[in-house]
Design an enzyme around this catalytic site. Structure first.
Site, PDB file in Angstrom:
ATOM      1  N   GLN A 176       0.845  -1.189   0.000  1.00 43.53           N
ATOM      2  CA  GLN A 176       0.000   0.000   0.000  1.00 43.53           C
ATOM      3  C   GLN A 176       0.885   1.246   0.000  1.00 43.53           C
ATOM      4  OE1 GLN A 176      -2.219   1.860   3.243  1.00 43.53           O
ATOM      5  NE2 GLN A 176      -4.109   1.420   2.119  1.00 43.53           N
ATOM      6  N   TYR A 215      -6.365  10.871   3.763  1.00 42.85           N
ATOM      7  CA  TYR A 215      -4.989  11.186   3.368  1.00 42.85           C
ATOM      8  C   TYR A 215      -4.972  11.978   2.054  1.00 42.85           C
ATOM      9  CZ  TYR A 215      -4.063   8.168   7.292  1.00 42.85           C
ATOM     10  OH  TYR A 215      -4.059   7.624   8.554  1.00 42.85           O
ATOM     11  N   ARG A 231      -8.437  -6.085  12.298  1.00 43.53           N
ATOM     12  CA  ARG A 231      -7.957  -6.398  13.650  1.00 43.53           C
ATOM     13  C   ARG A 231      -7.872  -7.894  13.919  1.00 43.53           C
ATOM     14  NH1 ARG A 231     -11.516  -2.305  13.763  1.00 43.53           N
ATOM     15  NH2 ARG A 231     -10.744  -0.227  14.257  1.00 43.53           N
TER      16      ARG A 231
END
Length: 365
Positions: free
Chosen positions: A100, A186, A323
């Site tokens: 990424q 972002y 998670r």
């Protein structure tokens, strides 16, 4: 119960053995100085290589792209060599891994970018947003972000070139492809969303203009490494890091159509997953499905049952479990056999060493 998750699927030239994705998750364990991926990170990713696809944590495309302490980069030769340890470990375990690539834009602090002022689409501070800096201890110190300056046209072109070079660097580091981080507030998201982009030039105003930066970055990456190695992550309903869009369904359906024209291999949708988060309607998901003909990945608090439903009803092709992968290196096997999941320790998510990183047991242990 979980047959759809274990059907094989093609992703570019790769035949993936299951549809379970390990999504990008910042863990802040890169070696200092230099923000270099290391042996510990190689062990972490190698442990999780039974995922159909691993997407690495965000890796910054330049020094200015860094938002948080101890996150890895992919713009120096030392960083490329560090990431090669990771890709080698994943490939030795027969896994597939994409890098990424991110630039955080305004979601940083001068202490993380050698004292410089952050850059963004516009000179607007992200309100109520904190990032962590290296404060000389093993614990991250959280500070408020500062007001960025609006990027010039020349700087936009420079950042496009940095993303293109980062894609080439990812190939040199042995990655199977890249994911462009255009989500979660972002830099690219700061151009896309209406409320964070106040530009009056060709990169702001109309929806077409707000999507131009995304369009040009993806075009540069596809030109560099091929569309079959490029994925993009979007987060239509997120308000993370202060980005909000006035009409997310219109904006992100248009983005999906644009990305489809580039022929990229996958589109990765991050659903808002906090308490009381807005839910993506099935109509919105169907609009994205209609707009994009490649592999569609969804992430956001999925259970195996919900993942199964999403694949069987045709709205998703693969599902990412975030998670749960932190605490369960053998997550696909646990899902397949109906075994219980370890709980992750939130105190060890960011920074530190092996504790809470590579020491979670497999079920048989």
């Amino acid at each position: 119960m979980t047959t759809a998750l274990f059907n094989a699927i093609s992703l570019g030239k790769h035949n993936l053995s299951n549809r379970i994705v390990m999504p990008p998750m910042t863990r802040s364990r890169a070696s200092q100085p230099g923000d270099v991926a290391n042996d510990l990170m190689a062990q972490y990713y190698g442990q999780r290589a039974t995922a159909g696809l691993i997407i690495s944590e965000g890796t910054q495309v330049s020094e200015m792209g860094k938002g948080y302490a101890w996150t890895p980069g992919i713009y120096s030769q030392e960083q490329i060599a560090g990431w090669h340890k990771v890709t080698d470990a994943v490939h030795q375990a027969n896994g597939v891994i994409f890098a990424q690539l991110w630039h955080v834009g305004r979601v940083t602090h001068p202490d993380n970018i050698a004292g410089q002022q952050p850059i963004s689409s516009s000179a607007m501070k992200a309100e109520n947003v904190k990032v962590f800096i290296d404060n000389g201890t093993d614990e991250p110190g959280f500070v408020d972000v500062v007001e960025p300056r609006a990027m010039s046209i020349d700087e936009i072109q420079q950042v496009i070139a940095q993303f293109k070079q980062a894609a080439l660097n990812a190939m040199a580091a042995g990655f199977d492809g890249i994911e462009l981080h255009a989500a979660n507030g972002y830099l690219i998201n700061q151009f896309i969303d209406s409320e964070s982009n106040q530009r009056s030039d060709q990169y702001g105003g109309s929806l077409e203009n707000r999507l131009r930066f995304l369009d040009e970055v993806v075009a540069a990456m596809v030109d560099a490494i091929g569309a079959d190695k490029v994925g993009v992550r979007l987060a239509p309903l997120t308000t993370l890091n202060g980005t909000v869009d006035a009409d997310p369904e219109q904006t992100y359906t248009a983005a999906a159509k644009l990305l489809n024209e580039h022929g990229i291999v996958y589109l990765h949708i991050a659903e808002a997953d906090w308490e009381d988060a807005p839910e993506m309607s099935s109509g919105f998901k169907q609009a994205l499905r209609d707009a994009f003909s490649g592999v569609l990945i969804y992430a956001g608090k999925y259970s195996p049952e919900r993942a199964e439903d999403a694949i069987e009803n045709g709205l998703a092709d693969m599902i990412a479990f975030g998670r749960p992968f932190v605490a369960n290196p053998d997550l696909p096997n646990r899902i397949r056999l109906g075994q219980p999941w370890n709980k992750h320790n939130p105190d060890t998510l960011f920074g530190g060493g092996a504790k809470g990183f590579t020491d979670y047991p497999r079920f048989s242990e």
